[in-house]
Design an enzyme around this catalytic site. Structure first.
Site, PDB file in Angstrom:
ATOM      1  N   SER A 136       0.826  -1.205   0.000  1.00 35.72           N
ATOM      2  CA  SER A 136       0.000   0.000   0.000  1.00 35.72           C
ATOM      3  C   SER A 136       0.866   1.263   0.000  1.00 35.72           C
ATOM      4  O   SER A 136       1.946   1.286   0.587  1.00 35.72           O
ATOM      5  CB  SER A 136      -0.872   0.001   1.254  1.00 35.72           C
ATOM      6  OG  SER A 136      -1.449   1.266   1.455  1.00 35.72           O
ATOM      7  N   TYR A 160      -2.067   5.328  -4.037  1.00 32.57           N
ATOM      8  CA  TYR A 160      -3.070   6.338  -3.724  1.00 32.57           C
ATOM      9  C   TYR A 160      -2.625   7.587  -4.473  1.00 32.57           C
ATOM     10  O   TYR A 160      -1.571   8.150  -4.205  1.00 32.57           O
ATOM     11  CB  TYR A 160      -3.159   6.579  -2.216  1.00 32.57           C
ATOM     12  CG  TYR A 160      -4.046   5.571  -1.507  1.00 32.57           C
ATOM     13  CD1 TYR A 160      -5.264   5.193  -2.052  1.00 32.57           C
ATOM     14  CD2 TYR A 160      -3.670   5.012  -0.290  1.00 32.57           C
ATOM     15  CE1 TYR A 160      -6.083   4.278  -1.413  1.00 32.57           C
ATOM     16  CE2 TYR A 160      -4.483   4.082   0.359  1.00 32.57           C
ATOM     17  CZ  TYR A 160      -5.692   3.728  -0.218  1.00 32.57           C
ATOM     18  OH  TYR A 160      -6.503   2.820   0.408  1.00 32.57           O
ATOM     19  N   THR A 186      -5.899   2.364  -6.606  1.00 35.19           N
ATOM     20  CA  THR A 186      -7.132   2.188  -5.832  1.00 35.19           C
ATOM     21  C   THR A 186      -8.034   3.398  -6.047  1.00 35.19           C
ATOM     22  O   THR A 186      -7.634   4.537  -5.781  1.00 35.19           O
ATOM     23  CB  THR A 186      -6.801   1.981  -4.342  1.00 35.19           C
ATOM     24  OG1 THR A 186      -6.096   0.741  -4.245  1.00 35.19           O
ATOM     25  CG2 THR A 186      -8.053   1.911  -3.488  1.00 35.19           C
ATOM     26  N   LYS A 268      -8.302  -0.878  -8.941  1.00 34.12           N
ATOM     27  CA  LYS A 268      -8.910  -1.611  -7.814  1.00 34.12           C
ATOM     28  C   LYS A 268     -10.131  -0.841  -7.314  1.00 34.12           C
ATOM     29  O   LYS A 268     -10.053   0.370  -7.087  1.00 34.12           O
ATOM     30  CB  LYS A 268      -7.889  -1.759  -6.681  1.00 34.12           C
ATOM     31  CG  LYS A 268      -8.421  -2.419  -5.419  1.00 34.12           C
ATOM     32  CD  LYS A 268      -7.272  -2.755  -4.471  1.00 34.12           C
ATOM     33  CE  LYS A 268      -7.736  -3.427  -3.202  1.00 34.12           C
ATOM     34  NZ  LYS A 268      -8.222  -2.500  -2.188  1.00 34.12           N
ATOM     35  N   HIS A 292     -13.375  -2.706  -1.123  1.00 33.12           N
ATOM     36  CA  HIS A 292     -12.465  -2.285  -0.058  1.00 33.12           C
ATOM     37  C   HIS A 292     -12.857  -2.969   1.267  1.00 33.12           C
ATOM     38  O   HIS A 292     -12.733  -2.388   2.345  1.00 33.12           O
ATOM     39  CB  HIS A 292     -12.515  -0.758   0.094  1.00 33.12           C
ATOM     40  CG  HIS A 292     -11.205  -0.115   0.452  1.00 33.12           C
ATOM     41  ND1 HIS A 292     -10.404   0.514  -0.456  1.00 33.12           N
ATOM     42  CD2 HIS A 292     -10.560   0.014   1.629  1.00 33.12           C
ATOM     43  CE1 HIS A 292      -9.340   1.024   0.142  1.00 33.12           C
ATOM     44  NE2 HIS A 292      -9.398   0.727   1.419  1.00 33.12           N
TER      45      HIS A 292
HETATM   46  C1  FNR Z   1      -7.537  -2.118   3.530  1.00 29.92           C
HETATM   47  N1  FNR Z   1      -7.653  -2.014   2.142  1.00 29.92           N
HETATM   48  C2  FNR Z   1      -6.800  -1.184   1.450  1.00 29.92           C
HETATM   49  N2  FNR Z   1      -6.862  -1.127   0.083  1.00 29.92           N
HETATM   50  C3  FNR Z   1      -6.000  -0.363  -0.611  1.00 29.92           C
HETATM   51  O1  FNR Z   1      -6.066  -0.344  -1.832  1.00 29.92           O
HETATM   52  N3  FNR Z   1      -5.051   0.365   0.051  1.00 29.92           N
HETATM   53  C4  FNR Z   1      -4.930   0.365   1.401  1.00 29.92           C
HETATM   54  O2  FNR Z   1      -4.062   1.013   1.953  1.00 29.92           O
HETATM   55  C5  FNR Z   1      -5.850  -0.425   2.139  1.00 29.92           C
HETATM   56  N4  FNR Z   1      -5.782  -0.447   3.497  1.00 29.92           N
HETATM   57  C6  FNR Z   1      -6.591  -1.307   4.203  1.00 29.92           C
HETATM   58  C7  FNR Z   1      -6.458  -1.394   5.591  1.00 29.92           C
HETATM   59  C8  FNR Z   1      -7.217  -2.303   6.305  1.00 29.92           C
HETATM   60  C9  FNR Z   1      -7.035  -2.409   7.782  1.00 29.92           C
HETATM   61  C10 FNR Z   1      -8.152  -3.126   5.634  1.00 29.92           C
HETATM   62  C11 FNR Z   1      -8.967  -4.157   6.368  1.00 29.92           C
HETATM   63  C12 FNR Z   1      -8.304  -3.026   4.260  1.00 29.92           C
HETATM   64  C13 FNR Z   1      -8.620  -2.870   1.411  1.00 29.92           C
HETATM   65  C14 FNR Z   1      -7.987  -4.218   1.043  1.00 29.92           C
HETATM   66  O3  FNR Z   1      -7.016  -4.074   0.048  1.00 29.92           O
HETATM   67  C15 FNR Z   1      -9.041  -5.211   0.532  1.00 29.92           C
HETATM   68  O4  FNR Z   1      -9.762  -4.628  -0.510  1.00 29.92           O
HETATM   69  C16 FNR Z   1     -10.000  -5.654   1.635  1.00 29.92           C
HETATM   70  O5  FNR Z   1      -9.284  -5.920   2.817  1.00 29.92           O
HETATM   71  C17 FNR Z   1     -10.757  -6.897   1.212  1.00 29.92           C
HETATM   72  O6  FNR Z   1     -11.757  -7.239   2.150  1.00 29.92           O
HETATM   73  P1  FNR Z   1     -11.556  -8.430   3.221  1.00 29.92           P
HETATM   74  O7  FNR Z   1     -11.387  -9.693   2.457  1.00 29.92           O
HETATM   75  O8  FNR Z   1     -10.372  -8.070   4.031  1.00 29.92           O
HETATM   76  O9  FNR Z   1     -12.808  -8.395   4.034  1.00 29.92           O
END
Ligand code: FNR
Length: 400
Positions: A136, A160, A186, A268, A292
Site C-alpha cells: 500500500s 493512492y 485504488t 482496484k 475495499h
Molecule cells: C484495507 N484495504 C486497502 N486497500 C488499498 O487499496 N489500500 C490500502 O491502503 C488499504 N488499506 C486497508 C487497511 C485495512 C485495515 C483493511 C482491512 C483493508 C482494502 C484491502 O485491500 C481489501 O480490498 C479488503 O481488505 C478486502 O476485504 P476483506 O477480504 O479483508 O474483508
C-alpha cells in the site's frame, strides 16, 4: 495407490500441510488457530481495541462487510467424481508473472499498528511462498525497504493518487525503480469512508504519523517542507493531509500514469460493469473487483455479487483483461467460487492481518499455507486439477 510420478509444477499443498499439522511438526506450533473465526478472536485479544477496530471495521452500519461474506453462502459447489485429480497444478500466469497459485496479498495500509515488523514481515512471508504482496501507499515502511524484503519474489505497488501530480509521479517512478511488477490504482478511497468504530474511539493512525513512510521518504514530498518530517512531524502531517487524496480524477487522467510508468496498470475498486467496460476501452491491464472490504460505501453491493456481470462485460468487449477479486475471501471454497465465477485470482485482506497480529511473519506464512491447503483440497475434491478448469458450471445458486 497412485503409480504416476507427480509433476514438478504440482505441489500437494493440502496433503503437505495436513501431514505437517497432524504430525505436530515445525510450523504447527506458532499458536495460529486453524479456524478462521478463532484466529480473528485471538488477534482481537492481542491487539488494542482501536487497532482491532481499525482492521475489522467497515463503513456505516457495516452492512456491506456482512454482505460480502453472505454472498459466498448463496453459491454452492457441485463436486464432480471419477476425474483423476492425482496431478494438480494451481499455478497461473498473470500479467507476465508465473504464480504458484491464483492468490495475492491485498494492499493493507498501516501494518505497524498490528505488528512491529509490519510490511517487512508480511513481504517475507509472502516471498517465502512466491505469493505476490501488494504494498500500500499508506505503508509503515518505505517501498524500497519492502522491495528488498521481497527479494526475488514478485510484488506490486498500490497507488493512492495524490493531489500533487509530481508526488504521484514520484511514487510510481520509485516503485518501478525498486522492482515492483505492476501498479494497482485504488479508486474507491479518495475520501475516507464514514467508519463508526474509528470515529467512536476516535482513532486515525495517520494522525500519529503511522502509515506515512512512503510520503516521508519521498524527495518530492520532502521538497515541499521547510524542515524534514523527522524534525517537524506536525508540519509534515499538515502537508500530507493537504495532498494525500485527489477527488477530481477522471478516466482521462490514466494517460498521466502511462506517461510515468511502463508497468502494467490495474484498477482496484471496480463494481459496475460499465466501469469494467471503460477500463477495457482505456486499455487498462487488469481490474480488481472489490468494495475495499466494505470500508467505504455502506450499502454497497457485495463484491461477489458484482463479479459475474463484470466478467460478462469484459467478455462482451472481447477483452482478455484479467479480472481479479477481493472482499470476503476467507477460505479455500471462497476462492473456488470466485474463480468459477470468472476471477483470474483472488486477494486476501483481513485474513492475513490476523495472522500478522498473532505471530508476525510466521503467522502470515501459516495463514497462507493453510489457505493454499484448503484451496488445493477443495479444488481436488470438487473434481478439478487446476484453476483454469473452473467455470460457473461448477456451481449452483441457492434458491433465495
Ligand atoms: C484495507 N484495504 C486497502 N486497500 C488499498 O487499496 N489500500 C490500502 O491502503 C488499504 N488499506 C486497508 C487497511 C485495512 C485495515 C483493511 C482491512 C483493508 C482494502 C484491502 O485491500 C481489501 O480490498 C479488503 O481488505 C478486502 O476485504 P476483506 O477480504 O479483508 O474483508
Amino acid at each position: 495407490m497412485d503409480h504416476r510420478t507427480p509433476s514438478p509444477a504440482s505441489r500437494p499443498y493440502g496433503l503437505e500441510r495436513q501431514t505437517q499439522i497432524f504430525a505436530g511438526g515445525p510450523g504447527a506450533d506458532s499458536g495460529l488457530p486453524i479456524s478462521v473465526e478463532l484466529r480473528e478472536e485471538k488477534a482481537r485479544a492481542i491487539l488494542s481495541p482501536r487497532a482491532y477496530d481499525f482492521v475489522r471495521g467497515g463503513a456505516g452500519s457495516e452492512d456491506t462487510c456482512r454482505a460480502n461474506l453472505a454472498a459466498f453462502r448463496r453459491w454452492r459447489i457441485v463436486p464432480r467424481m471419477f476425474r483423476d485429480v492425482s496431478r494438480r497444478d494451481l499455478s497461473v500466469e498473470l500479467l507476465g508473472l508465473s504464480l504458484p497459485a491464483p492468490v495475492l496479498l491485498a494492499p493493507i495500509g498501516v501494518q505497524s499498528i498490528v505488528h512491529p515488523e509490519a510490511e517487512l514481515a508480511v513481504a517475507r512471508a509472502a516471498a517465502s511462498l512466491g505469493i505476490p504482496f501488494v504494498l500500500s501507499t499508506a505503508a509503515s515502511r518505505p517501498l524500497e525497504a519492502v522491495a528488498e524484503a521481497c527479494g526475488r519474489a514478485p510484488a506490486w505497488y498500490q497507488l493512492y493518487w495524490s493531489r500533487d501530480p509530481e508526488m504521484t509521479a514520484s511514487l510510481v517512478v520509485r516503485a518501478e525503480r525498486a522492482g515492483y511488477k505492476a501498479i494497482v490504482v485504488t479508486l474507491d478511497a479518495n475520501l475516507l469512508g464514514w467508519r463508526e468504530r474509528d470515529l467512536s474511539h476516535p482513532y486515525l493512525p495517520f494522525l500519529d504519523a503511522e502509515g506515512l513512510a512512503n510520503y516521508f521518504s519521498d524527495p518530492v514530498f520532502r521538497g515541499h517542507l521547510a524542515r524534514p518530517p523527522e524534525e517537524d512531524p506536525a508540519a509534515a502531517l499538515r502537508y500530507w493531509s493537504s495532498v494525500y487524496s485527489h477527488t477530481s480524477l477522471t478516466w482521462d487522467d490514466l494517460r498521466f500514469l502511462r506517461r510515468h510508468t511502463r508497468l502494467p496498470v490495474l484498477l482496484k475498486g471496480i463494481l459496475h460493469p460499465e466501469d469494467a467496460a471503460l477500463a477495457v476501452r482505456y486499455g487498462v491491464d487488469g481490474i480488481i473487483v472489490s468494495n475495499h472490504g466494505g470500508r467505504q460505501v455502506d450499502g454497497a453491493v457485495a463484491a461477489l455479487d458484482a463479479l459475474p456481470a463484470i466478467v460478462d462485460a469484459v467478455r462482451a468487449a472481447r477483452s482478455e483483461m484479467p479480472v481479479l477479486f477481493d472482499s470476503g475471501i476467507r477460505r479455500g471454497a471462497d476462492a473456488v467460487i470466485a474463480l468459477a465465477l470468472g476471477a483470474r485470482a483472488v486477494l486476501l485482506g483481513r485474513l492475513f492481518v490476523w495472522g500478522l497480529a498473532i505471530a508476525g511473519e510466521q503467522g502470515v506464512r501459516e495463514t497462507l499455507l493453510n489457505f493454499l491447503a484448503d484451496f488445493d483440497l477443495t479444488l481436488a475434491l470438487s473434481g478439478y486439477r487446476s484453476p483454469s478448469e473452473l467455470s460457473p458450471s461448477a456451481l449452483v445458486r441457492e434458491a433465495a
